[in-house]
Scaffold this motif. Sequence first.
Motif, PDB file in Angstrom:
ATOM      1  N   LEU A 121      73.725  26.031  -5.957  1.00  0.00           N
ATOM      2  CA  LEU A 121      72.642  27.005  -5.815  1.00  0.00           C
ATOM      3  C   LEU A 121      71.874  26.801  -4.512  1.00  0.00           C
ATOM      4  CD1 LEU A 121      71.274  27.048  -9.490  1.00  0.00           C
ATOM      5  CD2 LEU A 121      72.494  28.888  -8.312  1.00  0.00           C
ATOM      6  N   THR A 122      71.697  25.543  -4.113  1.00  0.00           N
ATOM      7  CA  THR A 122      71.010  25.273  -2.842  1.00  0.00           C
ATOM      8  C   THR A 122      71.824  25.789  -1.663  1.00  0.00           C
ATOM      9  OG1 THR A 122      70.045  23.260  -3.800  1.00  0.00           O
ATOM     10  CG2 THR A 122      69.967  23.476  -1.415  1.00  0.00           C
ATOM     11  N   SER A 123      73.162  25.666  -1.759  1.00  0.00           N
ATOM     12  CA  SER A 123      74.023  26.091  -0.652  1.00  0.00           C
ATOM     13  C   SER A 123      74.030  27.599  -0.442  1.00  0.00           C
ATOM     14  CB  SER A 123      75.459  25.597  -0.888  1.00  0.00           C
ATOM     15  OG  SER A 123      76.048  26.275  -1.984  1.00  0.00           O
ATOM     16  N   ILE A 124      73.655  28.355  -1.480  1.00  0.00           N
ATOM     17  CA  ILE A 124      73.620  29.823  -1.347  1.00  0.00           C
ATOM     18  C   ILE A 124      72.186  30.344  -1.307  1.00  0.00           C
ATOM     19  CG2 ILE A 124      75.872  30.139  -2.439  1.00  0.00           C
ATOM     20  CD1 ILE A 124      74.393  30.927  -5.017  1.00  0.00           C
ATOM     21  N   SER A 125      71.230  29.428  -1.101  1.00  0.00           N
ATOM     22  CA  SER A 125      69.816  29.829  -1.067  1.00  0.00           C
ATOM     23  C   SER A 125      69.490  30.472   0.281  1.00  0.00           C
ATOM     24  CB  SER A 125      68.911  28.609  -1.315  1.00  0.00           C
ATOM     25  OG  SER A 125      69.088  28.109  -2.609  1.00  0.00           O
ATOM     26  N   THR A 126      69.493  31.772   0.271  1.00  0.00           N
ATOM     27  CA  THR A 126      69.187  32.525   1.498  1.00  0.00           C
ATOM     28  C   THR A 126      67.797  33.149   1.439  1.00  0.00           C
ATOM     29  OG1 THR A 126      70.309  34.435   0.532  1.00  0.00           O
ATOM     30  CG2 THR A 126      71.598  33.029   2.003  1.00  0.00           C
ATOM     31  N   SER A 127      67.069  32.835   0.374  1.00  0.00           N
ATOM     32  CA  SER A 127      65.704  33.342   0.224  1.00  0.00           C
ATOM     33  C   SER A 127      64.885  32.320  -0.548  1.00  0.00           C
ATOM     34  CB  SER A 127      65.696  34.683  -0.526  1.00  0.00           C
ATOM     35  OG  SER A 127      66.165  34.510  -1.862  1.00  0.00           O
ATOM     36  N   VAL A 128      63.563  32.461  -0.504  1.00  0.00           N
ATOM     37  CA  VAL A 128      62.674  31.518  -1.186  1.00  0.00           C
ATOM     38  C   VAL A 128      62.862  31.540  -2.703  1.00  0.00           C
ATOM     39  CG1 VAL A 128      60.252  30.985  -1.672  1.00  0.00           C
ATOM     40  CG2 VAL A 128      60.968  31.508   0.674  1.00  0.00           C
ATOM     41  N   PRO A 129      62.984  32.734  -3.353  1.00  0.00           N
ATOM     42  CA  PRO A 129      63.219  32.723  -4.804  1.00  0.00           C
ATOM     43  C   PRO A 129      64.489  31.971  -5.198  1.00  0.00           C
ATOM     44  CG  PRO A 129      62.525  34.899  -4.102  1.00  0.00           C
ATOM     45  CD  PRO A 129      62.751  34.104  -2.863  1.00  0.00           C
ATOM     46  N   SER A 187      73.530  17.810   9.113  1.00  0.00           N
ATOM     47  CA  SER A 187      72.751  19.031   9.360  1.00  0.00           C
ATOM     48  C   SER A 187      72.612  19.316  10.855  1.00  0.00           C
ATOM     49  CB  SER A 187      71.367  18.909   8.713  1.00  0.00           C
ATOM     50  OG  SER A 187      70.649  17.813   9.259  1.00  0.00           O
ATOM     51  N   THR A 188      72.517  18.258  11.664  1.00  0.00           N
ATOM     52  CA  THR A 188      72.355  18.433  13.111  1.00  0.00           C
ATOM     53  C   THR A 188      73.651  18.895  13.776  1.00  0.00           C
ATOM     54  OG1 THR A 188      70.664  16.702  13.156  1.00  0.00           O
ATOM     55  CG2 THR A 188      71.680  17.301  15.251  1.00  0.00           C
ATOM     56  N   LYS A 189      74.772  18.295  13.392  1.00  0.00           N
ATOM     57  CA  LYS A 189      76.037  18.581  14.064  1.00  0.00           C
ATOM     58  C   LYS A 189      76.790  19.779  13.491  1.00  0.00           C
ATOM     59  CE  LYS A 189      77.086  14.040  15.996  1.00  0.00           C
ATOM     60  NZ  LYS A 189      78.149  13.022  16.209  1.00  0.00           N
ATOM     61  N   PHE A 190      76.649  20.009  12.181  1.00  0.00           N
ATOM     62  CA  PHE A 190      77.494  21.035  11.547  1.00  0.00           C
ATOM     63  C   PHE A 190      76.720  22.160  10.861  1.00  0.00           C
ATOM     64  CE2 PHE A 190      79.745  16.932  11.351  1.00  0.00           C
ATOM     65  CZ  PHE A 190      80.838  17.235  12.148  1.00  0.00           C
ATOM     66  N   GLY A 191      75.420  22.040  10.747  1.00  0.00           N
ATOM     67  CA  GLY A 191      74.646  23.107  10.116  1.00  0.00           C
ATOM     68  C   GLY A 191      73.835  22.600   8.947  1.00  0.00           C
ATOM     69  N   ILE A 192      72.752  23.304   8.664  1.00  0.00           N
ATOM     70  CA  ILE A 192      71.784  22.820   7.684  1.00  0.00           C
ATOM     71  C   ILE A 192      72.308  22.862   6.248  1.00  0.00           C
ATOM     72  CG2 ILE A 192      70.635  25.016   7.174  1.00  0.00           C
ATOM     73  CD1 ILE A 192      67.961  23.397   7.541  1.00  0.00           C
ATOM     74  N   PHE A 193      73.336  23.712   5.997  1.00  0.00           N
ATOM     75  CA  PHE A 193      73.868  23.823   4.642  1.00  0.00           C
ATOM     76  C   PHE A 193      75.010  22.839   4.360  1.00  0.00           C
ATOM     77  CE2 PHE A 193      71.879  28.069   4.890  1.00  0.00           C
ATOM     78  CZ  PHE A 193      71.204  28.072   3.679  1.00  0.00           C
TER      79      PHE A 193
END
Length: 414
Positions: A100-108, A165-171
């Motif tokens: 669920l965190t990996s698909i969190s594209t909004s605050v809700p 997160s720095t080298k490959f992305g925050i997700f």
Amino acid sequence: MRSETLGESSRLGEVKRGQVILVAYLIAALELTFLFMQMGVMPYLAKSLGLDSVGFGYLQTTFGVLQLVGGPVFGRFADQFGTRAALIISCASGSAFFLLTSISTSVPLLFLSRLPAVFMHGLPGAQKVITDLTTPSQRADALGKLGLCFGIGIIIGSALGGVLSTKFGIFVPTYVGLVGNLINTMIVMVWIPLQAKPKSDHRVTDNSTSQSGSVFSIREILRLMKFPGVMEVFIVKVFAGLPIGLFLIMFSIISMDFFGLEAVESGYLMSYFGVLQMVVQGLVVGKLTNHCTERTLLRLSVFVFAGVGLGMALMRTVWHYCIVAVPLVFAFSTLGTITDSILTKAVPSSDTGTMLGICASVQPLTRTVGPTIGGVLYKQFGVSSFGYLQLIVNIGLFVYLLKSKIPLREMKSQ
């Protein structure tokens, strides 16, 4: 001798007790690594979604409340349905959490991703395995070694989260956490036996709660507090480290405002804490349990906590804090290990899971009330207020422990 061998074989099959305990350590280390990995990147993920500092505080409080509620329920579930089933649910919930965190594209969606945290209790699950497979005299030492897992989680998790997160992305850390929890689930299914607790250890008394009532019964959970010594030790467990807990919750702000640290320097300080945790719980606490009674160690940890409070009240630089951190980690580790050991011995073995779940709710409780109380203390009275509060509370608790006669079982490891 032959009957004992057959009994051991029927309980654990080909998997020896020592191997199962090592697997429990591995499960705890992996879960804590993934948890600290996401904790390191969560502020940046929240900020990228437009969540301000107040909103992030609500997010942390939500996580704390869910863990607080879920701890005792998880423990009762482990008592009623077995530790393996409980650990499978914990690891599966961890997978759902990271998915669920990996698909969190909004605050809700980000807030929604916190929901599986109610069942994420891998550390209490590992404690339950160890409690089931060790004798009371071995318990404190075995539980203390879980501190190694905690230290590994802090050091590797924090570093890995930052690098990924720095080298490959925050997700990317969330993807790693998802896969890691799926692997953890398979490890539990393969290595943790259906029935870890020896049948002879199933002490059932009139006050035993595990086999009666609903998993969600608050009345049955609170009933454990009626056993001799349980309420007294639990009160010490909650309040002895509460002021320091409030300080640690505010530490990200204190490190910037009071110590003037950059993000990288704060990371180094966290690694320092991780190393201290590993050394103290992995090497020191176990040796002390072989030479001192649990009553003595309980009093010692509270006394050291009082000294830590005085040191914190007087500290002015980060170097002072590094010095104070040594007795701080010692007191935290000793208090946590000894109180867990005492409390699991004070209740029937059929209720140890519930007791460990209640113990696991102490930190979420601090995380829930901490931001509000800690914020007021810091803004109104400064950093020294945490130290003075720690000193006063623990002097009171130390006097109480000296005068009280709390009944303890298995006073000393052999």
